[in-house]
Write a protein that holds these residues in place. Structure first.
Motif, PDB file in Angstrom:
ATOM      1  N   ASN A 184      -2.129  -7.037  -0.524  1.00  0.00           N
ATOM      2  CA  ASN A 184      -3.126  -7.518  -1.293  1.00  0.00           C
ATOM      3  C   ASN A 184      -2.832  -8.782  -1.985  1.00  0.00           C
ATOM      4  N   PHE A 185      -1.920  -8.494  -3.047  1.00  0.00           N
ATOM      5  CA  PHE A 185      -1.594  -9.657  -3.701  1.00  0.00           C
ATOM      6  C   PHE A 185       0.045  -9.919  -3.865  1.00  0.00           C
ATOM      7  N   LEU A 186       0.378 -10.972  -3.880  1.00  0.00           N
ATOM      8  CA  LEU A 186       1.816 -11.551  -4.121  1.00  0.00           C
ATOM      9  C   LEU A 186       1.985 -12.055  -5.491  1.00  0.00           C
ATOM     10  N   LEU A 187       2.908 -11.248  -6.282  1.00  0.00           N
ATOM     11  CA  LEU A 187       3.080 -11.543  -7.498  1.00  0.00           C
ATOM     12  C   LEU A 187       3.923 -12.523  -7.981  1.00  0.00           C
ATOM     13  N   ALA A 188       3.659 -13.750  -8.326  1.00  0.00           N
ATOM     14  CA  ALA A 188       4.661 -14.601  -8.351  1.00  0.00           C
ATOM     15  C   ALA A 188       5.764 -14.488  -9.552  1.00  0.00           C
ATOM     16  N   ASP A 189       5.454 -14.024 -10.795  1.00  0.00           N
ATOM     17  CA  ASP A 189       6.288 -13.909 -11.718  1.00  0.00           C
ATOM     18  C   ASP A 189       7.555 -12.826 -11.426  1.00  0.00           C
ATOM     19  N   ILE A 190       7.231 -11.681 -10.732  1.00  0.00           N
ATOM     20  CA  ILE A 190       8.224 -10.822 -10.376  1.00  0.00           C
ATOM     21  C   ILE A 190       8.559 -10.642  -9.036  1.00  0.00           C
ATOM     22  N   GLY A 191       8.216 -11.818  -8.039  1.00  0.00           N
ATOM     23  CA  GLY A 191       8.425 -11.765  -6.694  1.00  0.00           C
ATOM     24  C   GLY A 191       7.934 -10.533  -5.978  1.00  0.00           C
ATOM     25  N   GLY A 192       6.816  -9.985  -6.579  1.00  0.00           N
ATOM     26  CA  GLY A 192       6.416  -8.699  -6.115  1.00  0.00           C
ATOM     27  C   GLY A 192       5.317  -8.990  -4.766  1.00  0.00           C
ATOM     28  N   VAL A 193       5.278  -7.671  -4.073  1.00  0.00           N
ATOM     29  CA  VAL A 193       4.242  -7.543  -3.090  1.00  0.00           C
ATOM     30  C   VAL A 193       3.279  -6.404  -3.495  1.00  0.00           C
ATOM     31  N   HIS A 194       1.943  -6.428  -3.852  1.00  0.00           N
ATOM     32  CA  HIS A 194       1.240  -5.314  -4.177  1.00  0.00           C
ATOM     33  C   HIS A 194       0.358  -4.982  -2.983  1.00  0.00           C
ATOM     34  N   VAL A 195       0.281  -3.629  -3.008  1.00  0.00           N
ATOM     35  CA  VAL A 195      -0.606  -2.789  -1.655  1.00  0.00           C
ATOM     36  C   VAL A 195      -1.491  -1.906  -2.398  1.00  0.00           C
ATOM     37  N   LEU A 196      -2.761  -1.862  -2.231  1.00  0.00           N
ATOM     38  CA  LEU A 196      -3.615  -1.174  -2.539  1.00  0.00           C
ATOM     39  C   LEU A 196      -4.380  -0.382  -1.520  1.00  0.00           C
ATOM     40  N   GLU A 197      -4.341   1.004  -1.555  1.00  0.00           N
ATOM     41  CA  GLU A 197      -4.958   1.933  -0.323  1.00  0.00           C
ATOM     42  C   GLU A 197      -5.644   3.135  -0.993  1.00  0.00           C
ATOM     43  N   ASN A 198      -6.172   3.745  -0.136  1.00  0.00           N
ATOM     44  CA  ASN A 198      -6.577   5.092  -0.480  1.00  0.00           C
ATOM     45  C   ASN A 198      -6.054   6.624   0.111  1.00  0.00           C
ATOM     46  N   GLU A 199      -5.249   6.238   0.956  1.00  0.00           N
ATOM     47  CA  GLU A 199      -4.994   7.193   2.098  1.00  0.00           C
ATOM     48  C   GLU A 199      -3.458   7.842   1.718  1.00  0.00           C
ATOM     49  N   GLY A 200      -2.603   6.843   1.103  1.00  0.00           N
ATOM     50  CA  GLY A 200      -1.312   7.061   1.108  1.00  0.00           C
ATOM     51  C   GLY A 200      -0.416   6.685   2.491  1.00  0.00           C
ATOM     52  N   ASN A 201      -1.195   6.093   3.370  1.00  0.00           N
ATOM     53  CA  ASN A 201      -0.303   5.965   4.686  1.00  0.00           C
ATOM     54  C   ASN A 201       0.635   4.781   4.584  1.00  0.00           C
ATOM     55  N   ALA A 202       0.119   3.620   3.461  1.00  0.00           N
ATOM     56  CA  ALA A 202       0.914   2.516   3.366  1.00  0.00           C
ATOM     57  C   ALA A 202       2.251   2.883   2.898  1.00  0.00           C
ATOM     58  N   ARG A 203       2.160   3.942   1.877  1.00  0.00           N
ATOM     59  CA  ARG A 203       3.544   4.213   1.260  1.00  0.00           C
ATOM     60  C   ARG A 203       4.290   5.136   2.221  1.00  0.00           C
ATOM     61  N   LEU A 204       3.606   5.865   3.256  1.00  0.00           N
ATOM     62  CA  LEU A 204       4.786   6.470   4.063  1.00  0.00           C
ATOM     63  C   LEU A 204       5.230   5.715   4.893  1.00  0.00           C
ATOM     64  N   SER A 205       4.350   4.600   5.331  1.00  0.00           N
ATOM     65  CA  SER A 205       4.877   3.751   6.432  1.00  0.00           C
ATOM     66  C   SER A 205       6.220   2.666   5.869  1.00  0.00           C
ATOM     67  N   THR A 206       6.228   2.718   4.516  1.00  0.00           N
ATOM     68  CA  THR A 206       7.089   1.846   4.010  1.00  0.00           C
ATOM     69  C   THR A 206       8.252   2.769   3.506  1.00  0.00           C
ATOM     70  N   ALA A 207       8.163   4.299   3.222  1.00  0.00           N
ATOM     71  CA  ALA A 207       9.057   4.960   2.751  1.00  0.00           C
ATOM     72  C   ALA A 207       9.932   5.631   3.848  1.00  0.00           C
ATOM     73  N   PHE A 208       9.520   5.748   4.940  1.00  0.00           N
ATOM     74  CA  PHE A 208      10.447   6.737   6.012  1.00  0.00           C
ATOM     75  C   PHE A 208      11.259   5.524   6.800  1.00  0.00           C
ATOM     76  N   PRO A 209      10.668   4.509   7.324  1.00  0.00           N
ATOM     77  CA  PRO A 209      11.564   3.445   8.170  1.00  0.00           C
ATOM     78  C   PRO A 209      12.689   2.797   7.288  1.00  0.00           C
ATOM     79  N   LYS A 210      13.330   2.353   7.841  1.00  0.00           N
ATOM     80  CA  LYS A 210      14.662   1.680   7.387  1.00  0.00           C
ATOM     81  C   LYS A 210      14.269   0.180   6.993  1.00  0.00           C
ATOM     82  N   VAL A 211      13.162  -0.224   7.907  1.00  0.00           N
ATOM     83  CA  VAL A 211      12.899  -1.698   7.708  1.00  0.00           C
ATOM     84  C   VAL A 211      11.244  -1.819   7.574  1.00  0.00           C
TER      85      VAL A 211
END
Ligand code: SF4
Length: 488
Positions: free
Chosen positions: A205-232
């Motif tokens: 949703n946003f790329l945060l320049a000052d911290i080199g961050g990637v922000h993801v906003l969601e309602n179901e928690g599926n993005a978190r699961l998609s990034t927490a389990f896999p190795k890549v």
């Protein structure tokens, strides 16, 4: 021969008179509108919040190169890898190379319009990699073999009965399952997919320049699961998604949540700053970000339409648009629909094939009014139309129509020629199969305007022999200039 413009017209006509479709969309948008009113209550001064957000995003657009370099340097510092992709084909190739390198057979994906833009699911499937949508709305659309209908609510056009039928056919659930039971079924299927997946793919949703961050906003928690389990973890996003600072989230998260779904803030907000570090327990071994251009630089060159790169993809302008509400999201035939889609798609996919989208607007300005970052959408639709005409794209027949129209309109004598019957006949012959298809025929008056005027004008009104002096024509937006002609 069918062209994107002719297909658009056919589809628009079909959908506009599909009353069931209209009922569903109006019902869902009605619920959205009620929620948005509640969400807006959290702002003490909403207009100030919108102006600030607009200012920040305009600053980013005007200095995009500088912010991208800052973001890149900070993300790399934390061990992230960056790929710059010029177009969809490059993004596909790079993602496939990463997946092959890590021997990935299946991926889980959270909702991302950019992955739709590059047709990632189809591409991965063709290359033997299973790609599973994990957002419920996207999962429903994937099961049905359809692209998202709306940039925020992908299955907005489906009723709960449609979804129960779909799950019954594809997953074998009873036809009378309730929405809760259907959700539970999706959850069961998807849980296993998270565990099996070799990589998780998200948008940003946003790329945060000052911290080199990637922000993801969601309602179901599926993005978190998609990034927490896999190795890549692979992120794919457009180059315009920059915010200067992580502190800007305090303004943008409530704005995006309110205008997107009517919430005060969405349920899950994650900031990713790179792969798992040595002393950390969670997170992927590798994190890649694919920064996609795909026409954004062309839009950036275009003043003033470049302002559309400020879009935060809340979907509010779609919900407000009388054209979108009647013809629906799929009619636009490209990833981004509604007013914002009509502004940016010609730059992303070519004016020749998609310039006609700029005409899919009543220019009522509702879209501009509801945009949280104050993008003058209806004005840019006019600029796009001007570009479309300047490039000679409307076609010979349309040019001829306007040529004769101008000839007739600027000359009172021509307008007065012919009686009403002749004019009625001419109009129904030329426009009967298009404009007149669903409208009653035109009935021209038996007398010309001049004749009526001469009979009815109050005696004290004198007709000036000279046209009034031009007091200045607004330059905003520039358009064709017409000569002022006095009645004979
Ligand atoms: S143009 Fe404005 S209203 Fe439309 S999706 Fe983008 S931010 Fe939302």
């Amino acid at each position: 021969m069918s062209t994107p413009a002719s297909i658009f017209k056919q589809q628009a006509e079909k959908k506009a008179f599909d009353l069931e479709h209209r009922k569903r969309i109006n019902f869902n948008i009605g619920k959205y509108k009620t929620k948005v009113i509640e969400g807006k209550e959290q702002f003490e001064n909403l207009e100030l919040a919108r102006s600030r957000a607009a200012f920040i995003k305009r600053k980013v657009v005007e200095n995009l190169d500088r912010y991208l370099i800052e973001w890149e340097a900070n993300f790399k510092k934390n061990g992230g890898k960056i790929i710059w992709a010029q177009d969809a084909a490059e993004a596909q190739t790079e993602i496939l190379a990463i997946l092959k390198k890590h021997h990935v057979k299946s991926i889980v994906k959270s909702k991302s319009m950019v992955t739709e833009e590059v047709k990632l699911n189809d591409f991965l499937t063709t290359n033997g990699i299973q790609s599973i949508e994990t957002d419920l709305g996207e999962y429903i659309q994937q099961l049905d073999g359809e692209p998202p209908y709306h940039i925020v609510t992908p299955a907005m056009h489906k009723s709960k009965e449609d979804i129960a039928r779909l799950f019954h056919e594809k997953l074998g659930t009873p036809i009378d399952f309730t929405p809760e039971q259907l959700t539970q079924k999706a959850r069961e299927v998807l849980r296993q997919k998270y565990v099996e997946a070799g990589a998780g793919i998200t948008g940003a949703n946003f790329l945060l320049a000052d911290i080199g961050g990637v922000h993801v906003l969601e309602n179901e928690g599926n993005a978190r699961l998609s990034t927490a389990f896999p190795k890549v973890h692979i992120v794919i996003t457009g180059i315009e998604k920059i915010l200067p600072s992580v502190n800007d989230l305090s303004l943008f998260l409530p704005l995006l949540s309110t205008y997107g779904t009517g919430q005060k803030i969405c349920n899950y907000n994650s900031v990713y700053t790179g792969p798992r570090k040595r002393n950390e327990q969670d997170g992927p071994d590798e994190m890649y970000v694919v920064l996609l251009d795909n026409g954004r630089s062309d839009l950036l060159e275009q003043v003033p339409q470049r302002e559309a790169l400020s879009c935060i993809r809340c979907g509010s302008c779609l919900n407000a648009c009388p054209v979108y509400k009647n013809i629906g999201g799929h009619t636009y035939a490209k990833t981004y629909s509604g007013p914002i889609g009509a502004v940016i798609t010609p730059f992303y996919n070519g004016f020749k094939n998609y310039g006609h989208l700029s005409y899919a607007s009543s220019l009522c300005g509702n879209c501009t009014e509801v945009c949280p970052v104050n993008i003058d959408l209806h004005k840019y639709l006019l600029y796009n139309r001007q570009k479309y005409v300047a490039e000679g794209l409307p076609g010979r027949s349309e040019n001829l129509v306007w040529y004769f129209w101008e000839k007739a309109m600027v000359n009172r004598k021509t307008m007065n020629r012919g009686n009403a019957n002749l004019k009625n006949l001419a109009f129904s012959t030329v426009f009967g199969s298009t404009w007149g298809k669903r409208r009653s025929g035109m009935k021209f008056s038996g007398k010309s305007f001049n004749e009526e005027w001469m009979q009815k004008r109050p005696a004290e009104i004198n007709i000036p022999s000279q046209p009034p002096k031009d007091k200045g024509v607004s330059a905003d937006p520039p358009g064709p200039k017409f000569k002022v002609v006095t009645p004979d």
